[in-house]
Enzyme design. Sequence first.
Site, PDB file in Angstrom:
ATOM      1  N   LYS A 168       9.114  49.298  57.465  1.00  0.00           N
ATOM      2  CA  LYS A 168       9.475  49.938  56.200  1.00  0.00           C
ATOM      3  C   LYS A 168       9.447  48.932  55.055  1.00  0.00           C
ATOM      4  CE  LYS A 168      12.145  53.341  58.742  1.00  0.00           C
ATOM      5  NZ  LYS A 168      13.440  53.651  59.373  1.00  0.00           N
ATOM      6  N   GLN A 173      19.648  52.114  59.077  1.00  0.00           N
ATOM      7  CA  GLN A 173      18.867  52.337  60.295  1.00  0.00           C
ATOM      8  C   GLN A 173      19.771  52.789  61.439  1.00  0.00           C
ATOM      9  OE1 GLN A 173      15.420  52.112  60.710  1.00  0.00           O
ATOM     10  NE2 GLN A 173      15.895  53.035  62.691  1.00  0.00           N
ATOM     11  N   ASP A 187      16.845  59.612  52.986  1.00  0.00           N
ATOM     12  CA  ASP A 187      16.621  60.268  54.276  1.00  0.00           C
ATOM     13  C   ASP A 187      16.873  61.773  54.181  1.00  0.00           C
ATOM     14  OD1 ASP A 187      15.609  58.658  56.283  1.00  0.00           O
ATOM     15  OD2 ASP A 187      17.557  57.791  56.792  1.00  0.00           O
TER      16      ASP A 187
END
Length: 297
Positions: free
Chosen positions: A52, A96, A119
């Site tokens: 990422k 994460q 997200d």
Amino acid sequence: MTEVIDGNAVAADIRDGLTGAIERLADAEARPGLATVLMSDDPASETYVSMKQRDCEEVGITSHHVEIEPEAPAEELFDTIADLNADDGVNGILVQMPVPDHVDKRRVLRAIDPAKDVDGFHPENVGRMVAGNARFKPCTPHGIQKLLEAYDVETEGAEAVVVGRSDIVGKPMANLFIQKEPLGNATTTVCHSRTKDLAAHTREADILVAAAGVPEMIDGSMVKEGATVVDVGINRVDADTDKGYELIGDVKYESAKDVAGAITPVPGGVGPMTRAMLLYNTVAAASEQAGVDVDLP
């Protein structure tokens, strides 16, 4: 002949399409910034985060990274999130998963500022999506929509079957399919571990999304002739390779490919799209926070 859906190519188009928006924001002194937080020593999580970060660098998004020892008190993570919420240089925050057992995952999701929740898992953002007014669509389901769009797969009036009911993929995917909007308007069935006669449902699907996390649970006998099959599964299984393992999906690829009209491979299908849509959401967040209109792909 079955069409293989190339997630790498579509993701590359998404990233290219973000370039103009990122330059427009940079000119307005609002270059997008994504913060990743890692509270784990799991090699897979470390790899995901590094990917990422690399994605951000490639498109011109500023990358911020914070590592917290897995044994650290939970409050260290929440203090970090609070600092990132208050940082004007950070437009998106991604913690994460998984986090250690002593950290309340749901509290983590609630702690992130909804405007920076790229997200799309904060309860406020989930509610907005269900109401048809999404701020951010969750990355994997949104990426699947983009794949279907790129390959001219019609969702309106289609029978869509989603296998799996996770908060990350199954539930939001089903919700997006039923929305009264482009890439929605499908008649949608959600199957799961308690579904009786799974194959009877999957064989009715014009669009079949496999997202149960069970290696090769769906084979060609369970697929409708000409259906579009989207395999979300990424399962590591032992194999006689240099790495000692291989990645396979929830679909038995060769068997399903013989029947399907279009199918995503694993790897190279949905995975690249998930990462691309994280960049997309970060740019959208920066645009909203700065009050600068941009064109998104």
